[in-house]
Design a protein around this motif. Structure first.
Motif, PDB file in Angstrom:
ATOM      1  N   TYR A  42       0.866  -1.189   0.000  1.00 26.02           N
ATOM      2  CA  TYR A  42       0.000   0.000   0.000  1.00 26.02           C
ATOM      3  C   TYR A  42       0.902   1.237   0.000  1.00 26.02           C
ATOM      4  O   TYR A  42       1.726   1.402   0.905  1.00 26.02           O
ATOM      5  N   PRO A  43       0.789   2.116  -0.997  1.00 24.10           N
ATOM      6  CA  PRO A  43       1.702   3.261  -1.117  1.00 24.10           C
ATOM      7  C   PRO A  43       1.662   4.182   0.097  1.00 24.10           C
ATOM      8  O   PRO A  43       0.613   4.375   0.726  1.00 24.10           O
ATOM      9  N   VAL A  44       2.787   4.764   0.411  1.00 22.10           N
ATOM     10  CA  VAL A  44       2.927   5.672   1.549  1.00 22.10           C
ATOM     11  C   VAL A  44       3.668   6.926   1.080  1.00 22.10           C
ATOM     12  O   VAL A  44       4.552   6.848   0.220  1.00 22.10           O
ATOM     13  N   ASN A  45       3.297   8.100   1.624  1.00 18.88           N
ATOM     14  CA  ASN A  45       3.961   9.333   1.207  1.00 18.88           C
ATOM     15  C   ASN A  45       5.145   9.662   2.116  1.00 18.88           C
ATOM     16  O   ASN A  45       5.483   8.903   3.040  1.00 18.88           O
ATOM     17  N   ASP A  46       5.782  10.794   1.876  1.00 20.86           N
ATOM     18  CA  ASP A  46       6.991  11.161   2.626  1.00 20.86           C
ATOM     19  C   ASP A  46       6.700  11.464   4.092  1.00 20.86           C
ATOM     20  O   ASP A  46       7.624  11.505   4.912  1.00 20.86           O
ATOM     21  N   ASN A  47       5.436  11.690   4.423  1.00 25.75           N
ATOM     22  CA  ASN A  47       5.044  11.933   5.820  1.00 25.75           C
ATOM     23  C   ASN A  47       4.578  10.654   6.512  1.00 25.75           C
ATOM     24  O   ASN A  47       3.986  10.717   7.591  1.00 25.75           O
ATOM     25  N   ASN A  48       4.848   9.523   5.875  1.00 24.45           N
ATOM     26  CA  ASN A  48       4.443   8.210   6.393  1.00 24.45           C
ATOM     27  C   ASN A  48       2.919   8.072   6.459  1.00 24.45           C
ATOM     28  O   ASN A  48       2.383   7.297   7.244  1.00 24.45           O
ATOM     29  N   GLN A  49       2.213   8.798   5.595  1.00 27.93           N
ATOM     30  CA  GLN A  49       0.755   8.732   5.557  1.00 27.93           C
ATOM     31  C   GLN A  49       0.292   7.917   4.351  1.00 27.93           C
ATOM     32  O   GLN A  49       0.930   7.931   3.299  1.00 27.93           O
ATOM     33  N   ILE A  50      -0.837   7.242   4.538  1.00 27.02           N
ATOM     34  CA  ILE A  50      -1.450   6.534   3.415  1.00 27.02           C
ATOM     35  C   ILE A  50      -2.777   7.196   3.069  1.00 27.02           C
ATOM     36  O   ILE A  50      -3.466   7.748   3.933  1.00 27.02           O
ATOM     37  N   GLU A  51      -3.115   7.149   1.788  1.00 26.23           N
ATOM     38  CA  GLU A  51      -4.381   7.729   1.329  1.00 26.23           C
ATOM     39  C   GLU A  51      -5.535   6.806   1.716  1.00 26.23           C
ATOM     40  O   GLU A  51      -5.501   5.602   1.486  1.00 26.23           O
ATOM     41  N   LEU A  52      -6.554   7.394   2.312  1.00 22.88           N
ATOM     42  CA  LEU A  52      -7.752   6.653   2.697  1.00 22.88           C
ATOM     43  C   LEU A  52      -8.978   7.412   2.205  1.00 22.88           C
ATOM     44  O   LEU A  52      -9.175   8.581   2.542  1.00 22.88           O
ATOM     45  N   ARG A  53      -9.776   6.758   1.389  1.00 23.89           N
ATOM     46  CA  ARG A  53     -11.047   7.326   0.973  1.00 23.89           C
ATOM     47  C   ARG A  53     -12.023   7.310   2.149  1.00 23.89           C
ATOM     48  O   ARG A  53     -11.823   6.589   3.133  1.00 23.89           O
ATOM     49  N   SER A  54     -13.064   8.096   2.039  1.00 29.26           N
ATOM     50  CA  SER A  54     -14.188   8.062   2.987  1.00 29.26           C
ATOM     51  C   SER A  54     -15.458   8.075   2.150  1.00 29.26           C
ATOM     52  O   SER A  54     -16.274   8.990   2.237  1.00 29.26           O
ATOM     53  N   ASP A  55     -15.629   7.038   1.340  1.00 28.63           N
ATOM     54  CA  ASP A  55     -16.637   7.041   0.282  1.00 28.63           C
ATOM     55  C   ASP A  55     -17.853   6.185   0.633  1.00 28.63           C
ATOM     56  O   ASP A  55     -17.779   4.945   0.634  1.00 28.63           O
ATOM     57  N   PRO A  56     -18.983   6.828   0.930  1.00 27.16           N
ATOM     58  CA  PRO A  56     -20.209   6.073   1.195  1.00 27.16           C
ATOM     59  C   PRO A  56     -20.603   5.225  -0.005  1.00 27.16           C
ATOM     60  O   PRO A  56     -20.338   5.583  -1.158  1.00 27.16           O
ATOM     61  N   ILE A  57     -21.230   4.110   0.271  1.00 33.20           N
ATOM     62  CA  ILE A  57     -21.755   3.246  -0.787  1.00 33.20           C
ATOM     63  C   ILE A  57     -23.266   3.417  -0.837  1.00 33.20           C
ATOM     64  O   ILE A  57     -23.955   3.202   0.170  1.00 33.20           O
ATOM     65  N   LEU A  58     -23.776   3.832  -1.984  1.00 34.28           N
ATOM     66  CA  LEU A  58     -25.222   3.896  -2.182  1.00 34.28           C
ATOM     67  C   LEU A  58     -25.688   2.484  -2.523  1.00 34.28           C
ATOM     68  O   LEU A  58     -25.345   1.940  -3.566  1.00 34.28           O
ATOM     69  N   LEU A  59     -26.458   1.916  -1.628  1.00 34.51           N
ATOM     70  CA  LEU A  59     -26.982   0.566  -1.785  1.00 34.51           C
ATOM     71  C   LEU A  59     -28.453   0.661  -2.165  1.00 34.51           C
ATOM     72  O   LEU A  59     -29.269   1.144  -1.377  1.00 34.51           O
ATOM     73  N   GLN A  60     -28.767   0.243  -3.372  1.00 29.76           N
ATOM     74  CA  GLN A  60     -30.146   0.278  -3.859  1.00 29.76           C
ATOM     75  C   GLN A  60     -30.675  -1.151  -3.908  1.00 29.76           C
ATOM     76  O   GLN A  60     -30.223  -1.986  -4.684  1.00 29.76           O
ATOM     77  N   VAL A  61     -31.632  -1.425  -3.040  1.00 31.51           N
ATOM     78  CA  VAL A  61     -32.171  -2.766  -2.894  1.00 31.51           C
ATOM     79  C   VAL A  61     -33.588  -2.673  -2.335  1.00 31.51           C
ATOM     80  O   VAL A  61     -33.884  -1.786  -1.531  1.00 31.51           O
ATOM     81  N   ASP A  62     -34.460  -3.557  -2.802  1.00 33.93           N
ATOM     82  CA  ASP A  62     -35.838  -3.614  -2.305  1.00 33.93           C
ATOM     83  C   ASP A  62     -36.552  -2.275  -2.468  1.00 33.93           C
ATOM     84  O   ASP A  62     -37.369  -1.882  -1.639  1.00 33.93           O
ATOM     85  N   GLY A  63     -36.222  -1.547  -3.538  1.00 34.95           N
ATOM     86  CA  GLY A  63     -36.867  -0.259  -3.792  1.00 34.95           C
ATOM     87  C   GLY A  63     -36.414   0.857  -2.879  1.00 34.95           C
ATOM     88  O   GLY A  63     -36.987   1.954  -2.898  1.00 34.95           O
ATOM     89  N   LYS A  64     -35.373   0.629  -2.080  1.00 32.21           N
ATOM     90  CA  LYS A  64     -34.898   1.634  -1.136  1.00 32.21           C
ATOM     91  C   LYS A  64     -33.524   2.149  -1.548  1.00 32.21           C
ATOM     92  O   LYS A  64     -32.742   1.457  -2.195  1.00 32.21           O
ATOM     93  N   HIS A  65     -33.259   3.395  -1.135  1.00 31.43           N
ATOM     94  CA  HIS A  65     -31.944   4.013  -1.326  1.00 31.43           C
ATOM     95  C   HIS A  65     -31.278   4.109   0.049  1.00 31.43           C
ATOM     96  O   HIS A  65     -31.718   4.893   0.905  1.00 31.43           O
ATOM     97  N   MET A  66     -30.240   3.314   0.256  1.00 36.02           N
ATOM     98  CA  MET A  66     -29.558   3.302   1.549  1.00 36.02           C
ATOM     99  C   MET A  66     -28.092   3.649   1.361  1.00 36.02           C
ATOM    100  O   MET A  66     -27.493   3.322   0.337  1.00 36.02           O
ATOM    101  N   LEU A  67     -27.521   4.306   2.343  1.00 34.67           N
ATOM    102  CA  LEU A  67     -26.098   4.600   2.338  1.00 34.67           C
ATOM    103  C   LEU A  67     -25.397   3.739   3.371  1.00 34.67           C
ATOM    104  O   LEU A  67     -25.908   3.558   4.480  1.00 34.67           O
ATOM    105  N   ILE A  68     -24.240   3.218   3.001  1.00 32.47           N
ATOM    106  CA  ILE A  68     -23.332   2.614   3.971  1.00 32.47           C
ATOM    107  C   ILE A  68     -22.300   3.675   4.310  1.00 32.47           C
ATOM    108  O   ILE A  68     -21.498   4.067   3.464  1.00 32.47           O
TER     109      ILE A  68
END
Length: 287
Positions: A42-68
């Motif tokens: 997993y790539p790391v930058n010069d500050n010893n940090q790794i990139e992490l998304r914070s991306d909700p998943i839109l889950l469409q099921v049973d006619g509903k719109h849900m977010l994870i």
């Protein structure tokens, strides 16, 4: 950012929204695993940090719109906090929903695996100096132990459970103990480990066998049972739950989805876990 969408089957569609980006310390994200091991994967930058998304998943099921999960929101962090958390972009969830012909008011439910700031900050937004719900019609599902600690954090957890992230949505919260079926064949299951009330999500609609392990496996690199986070409040519980829900489940060809992974949206591993058989990569064309 171009959204990745996966039509799982006739019953289930998953779409990854842009909830913002953080960069956290790689050592903290991989705990006692030596850097020469995890940095190869997993790539790391010069500050010893790794990139992490914070991306909700839109889950469409049973006619509903849900977010994870909900993303990191907008206007929730000071300049100092932005630096400390390595935040390089904030949420575009509203814009993404509009591209899909939806509004925040169309979200029926938000499935919160836990209430740490990088998962929950997108539930509220500042309006005229006060926090207001972003998804006003949604039921917000939270495990009861997690909800209790969110409101009364201890000396350690007060650094991630913030009052401004729960007061405005308190009336929308539905708690549960153990597990709950939030839609047909969509279950939230309490695991603990990363936090006292941490939960995972299992989707088994039709032929699906999808596991959202949340922060027990925040990236595809965290597959090994012993690769747990220094942020985990109960690391031995994390290890036990990873053995039960990940390692023991590999022969069943599960698909694992991700909220944080900067490279993959979902991955299906070989039975021994050593290879990626199938995956959906994140689109970086518009970055």
């Amino acid at each position: 950012m171009a959204m990745e969408q996966w039509k799982v089957n006739e019953e289930v569609t998953m779409t990854w929204l842009d909830g913002g980006v953080t960069h956290l310390d790689g050592g903290a994200m991989f705990g006692v695993v030596p850097k020469p091991l995890w940095s190869k994967r997993y790539p790391v930058n010069d500050n010893n940090q790794i990139e992490l998304r914070s991306d909700p998943i839109l889950l469409q099921v049973d006619g509903k719109h849900m977010l994870i999960e909900s993303g990191i929101g907008n206007g929730k962090f000071s300049e100092k906090a932005m630096r400390n958390y390595g935040i390089t972009s904030e949420s575009k969830v509203k814009e993404n929903l509009a591209e899909l012909g939806l509004t925040p008011a169309d979200i029926d439910a938000v499935l919160m695996t836990h209430m740490h700031f990088d998962h929950v900050s997108g539930l509220t937004e500042p309006v005229d100096g006060k926090q207001q719900p972003v998804f006003p019609n949604a039921v917000i599902y939270v495990e009861e132990k997690e909800w209790a600690e969110m409101r009364q954090p201890n000396i350690r957890s007060k650094n991630t459970y913030f009052r401004e992230n729960w007061e405005a949505i308190e009336h929308q919260v539905k708690t549960y103990a153990g597990q709950i079926e939030v839609a047909p064949d969509v279950r939230m299951i309490h695991t603990g480990g990363h936090s006292y009330g941490h939960a995972i999500i299992h989707i088994s609609c039709g032929n699906a066998n999808i596991w959202h392990m949340a922060d027990l496996m925040p990236t595809h690199v965290h597959l090994p049972s012993l690769w747990v986070l220094a942020y985990d409040d109960y690391p031995m519980t994390s290890i036990h739950q990873k053995e039960q829900y990940i390692q023991a489940n590999l022969p069943n060809s599960p698909v694992f989805t991700f909220y944080h992974d900067a490279h993959y949206r979902w991955v299906q591993f070989s039975e021994d876990g050593k290879q990626i058989k199938h995956c959906l990569e994140r689109n970086r064309e518009n970055e």
